[in-house]
Write a protein that holds these residues in place. Structure first.
Motif, PDB file in Angstrom:
ATOM      1  N   LEU A 222       3.908   4.674  -9.182  1.00  0.00           N
ATOM      2  CA  LEU A 222       2.986   4.010 -10.107  1.00  0.00           C
ATOM      3  C   LEU A 222       3.576   2.679 -10.578  1.00  0.00           C
ATOM      4  CD1 LEU A 222       0.423   3.972 -11.813  1.00  0.00           C
ATOM      5  CD2 LEU A 222       1.623   5.348 -13.517  1.00  0.00           C
TER       6      LEU A 222
ATOM      7  N   ILE B 252      -5.613   1.210 -11.669  1.00  0.00           N
ATOM      8  CA  ILE B 252      -4.583   1.917 -10.888  1.00  0.00           C
ATOM      9  C   ILE B 252      -4.117   3.168 -11.626  1.00  0.00           C
ATOM     10  CG2 ILE B 252      -2.228   1.756 -10.014  1.00  0.00           C
ATOM     11  CD1 ILE B 252      -2.762  -1.188  -9.405  1.00  0.00           C
TER      12      ILE B 252
ATOM     13  N   ALA C  79       3.449   0.203  -7.685  1.00  0.00           N
ATOM     14  CA  ALA C  79       2.085  -0.264  -7.416  1.00  0.00           C
ATOM     15  C   ALA C  79       1.723  -1.483  -8.254  1.00  0.00           C
ATOM     16  CB  ALA C  79       1.094   0.862  -7.672  1.00  0.00           C
ATOM     17  N   GLN C  80       2.449  -1.700  -9.366  1.00  0.00           N
ATOM     18  CA  GLN C  80       2.167  -2.853 -10.222  1.00  0.00           C
ATOM     19  C   GLN C  80       2.715  -4.158  -9.635  1.00  0.00           C
ATOM     20  OE1 GLN C  80       0.382  -1.856 -13.000  1.00  0.00           O
ATOM     21  NE2 GLN C  80       0.659   0.192 -12.153  1.00  0.00           N
TER      22      GLN C  80
ATOM     23  N   ILE D 117       0.070  -6.701  -7.886  1.00  0.00           N
ATOM     24  CA  ILE D 117      -1.244  -6.909  -8.495  1.00  0.00           C
ATOM     25  C   ILE D 117      -1.639  -8.384  -8.476  1.00  0.00           C
ATOM     26  CG2 ILE D 117      -2.478  -6.880 -10.697  1.00  0.00           C
ATOM     27  CD1 ILE D 117      -1.225  -4.208 -11.280  1.00  0.00           C
TER      28      ILE D 117
ATOM     29  N   TYR E 277       0.804  -1.224   0.000  1.00  0.00           N
ATOM     30  CA  TYR E 277       0.000   0.000   0.000  1.00  0.00           C
ATOM     31  C   TYR E 277       0.835   1.272   0.000  1.00  0.00           C
ATOM     32  CZ  TYR E 277      -2.782  -3.811   1.860  1.00  0.00           C
ATOM     33  OH  TYR E 277      -3.369  -5.037   2.052  1.00  0.00           O
TER      34      TYR E 277
ATOM     35  N   VAL F 181      -6.853  -4.428 -13.843  1.00  0.00           N
ATOM     36  CA  VAL F 181      -6.397  -3.875 -12.567  1.00  0.00           C
ATOM     37  C   VAL F 181      -5.368  -2.781 -12.810  1.00  0.00           C
ATOM     38  CG1 VAL F 181      -5.365  -4.418 -10.341  1.00  0.00           C
ATOM     39  CG2 VAL F 181      -6.816  -6.108 -11.486  1.00  0.00           C
ATOM     40  N   ARG F 182      -4.454  -3.022 -13.740  1.00  0.00           N
ATOM     41  CA  ARG F 182      -3.441  -2.007 -14.062  1.00  0.00           C
ATOM     42  C   ARG F 182      -4.101  -0.734 -14.585  1.00  0.00           C
ATOM     43  NH1 ARG F 182       1.357  -4.738 -13.759  1.00  0.00           N
ATOM     44  NH2 ARG F 182       1.222  -6.999 -14.101  1.00  0.00           N
TER      45      ARG F 182
ATOM     46  N   PHE G  94       0.657   3.978  -2.892  1.00  0.00           N
ATOM     47  CA  PHE G  94      -0.528   4.832  -2.965  1.00  0.00           C
ATOM     48  C   PHE G  94      -0.455   5.967  -1.938  1.00  0.00           C
ATOM     49  CE2 PHE G  94      -1.665   0.469  -4.189  1.00  0.00           C
ATOM     50  CZ  PHE G  94      -2.054   0.689  -5.496  1.00  0.00           C
TER      51      PHE G  94
ATOM     52  N   GLY H 263      -6.754   5.777 -11.427  1.00  0.00           N
ATOM     53  CA  GLY H 263      -6.781   6.394 -10.101  1.00  0.00           C
ATOM     54  C   GLY H 263      -5.688   7.437  -9.940  1.00  0.00           C
TER      55      GLY H 263
END
Length: 259
Positions: free
Chosen positions: A88, A120, A91-92, A95, A58, A116-117, A61, A123
């Motif tokens: 970014l 993200i 964050a991958q 997943i 997390y 999902v990618r 983010f 977002g």
């Protein structure tokens, strides 16, 4: 669903350390750098406590959110954009793990990860647009109310909402039941916000402000070898940072950053 509260509480613990060190632009950048390194290395170092508080899944983010806030407050620059893009990418990393933990390993192996990618990336793009002021001209009054009820809605929707759905699912048509439960949950969330959050939050803020002012009024400070009492006007000490000069002081620099 409420596991996110524990993640949020750990973030507050980390931010408390920043507050103790001083909330300046420079300190926030140092915090971002240290947290990024800790989150990237924690899974391979084998220290459960480090992984628990670095929150590798997390952290990207939260860190990107801090960078976006700095953009919003002080203006964008290449360093902040570099931080956002790096988060970014990080964050991958989890997943597939998140898909496996939520859907099962078999389903995760056969489902594509691109949706999902895409979510993200979308977002990040939306929050980035907010940070840059793209949506500043949107001033719909109902947005403030909608934003205010999101947290109480989060707290009550899971168990109360699902309990109602399970109880009435054989007695009402599905569309009627879903719409009714959503309406009831939103109305209940507004009541919690209006009669619990607002009065209690105001009392907590005022109590904390008085406590901080009392500390400031009675804190001895040394100057030129003598002890003096620092007395500040409550109105001044509680004033928000708005001017460019104040922003420059917060950043720890001599000149404010050009917008």
């Amino acid at each position: 669903m409420y596991w996110t509260l524990f993640v949020e509480l750990k973030f507050y613990v980390l931010m408390a350390i920043v507050v103790l060190c001083g909330v300046t632009y420079r300190n926030l950048l140092i915090f971002i750098g240290v947290w990024t390194v800790a989150a990237a290395l924690a899974p391979s170092l084998g220290f459960p406590a480090l992984a628990a508080f670095a929150m590798p899944q997390y952290a990207p983010f939260f860190i990107a959110g801090i960078a976006f806030y700095l953009m919003r407050r002080f203006g964008q620059n290449a360093l902040l954009w570099g931080i956002v893009l790096f988060q970014l990418l990080l964050a991958q990393r989890y997943i597939h793990y998140r898909m496996a933990s939520n859907l099962g390993h078999v389903a995760a192996e056969h489902l594509p990860t691109w949706p999902v990618r895409l979510i993200i990336i979308a977002g990040f793009a939306v929050v980035g647009a907010i940070a840059l002021g793209v949506f500043d001209k949107i001033q719909w009054k109902w947005l403030s109310t909608a934003g205010a009820i999101t947290y109480p809605l989060y707290l009550i929707h899971m168990f109360i909402g699902m309990t109602l759905i399970h109880h009435f699912r054989d007695r009402l048509p599905a569309p009627v039941l879903v719409v009714s439960v959503i309406a009831l949950m939103m109305a209940t969330a507004w009541l919690i916000h209006r009669f619990v959050e607002r009065p209690v939050g105001k009392w907590i803020r005022n109590s904390m402000k008085r406590g901080i002012e009392d500390v400031r009024l009675h804190t001895p400070a040394r100057r030129h070898g003598r002890t003096r009492v620092v007395i500040e006007s409550p109105a001044v000490s509680a004033a928000p940072v708005e001017s460019e000069r104040d922003a420059a002081l917060l950043m720890g620099s001599a000149e404010p950053q050009a917008r």
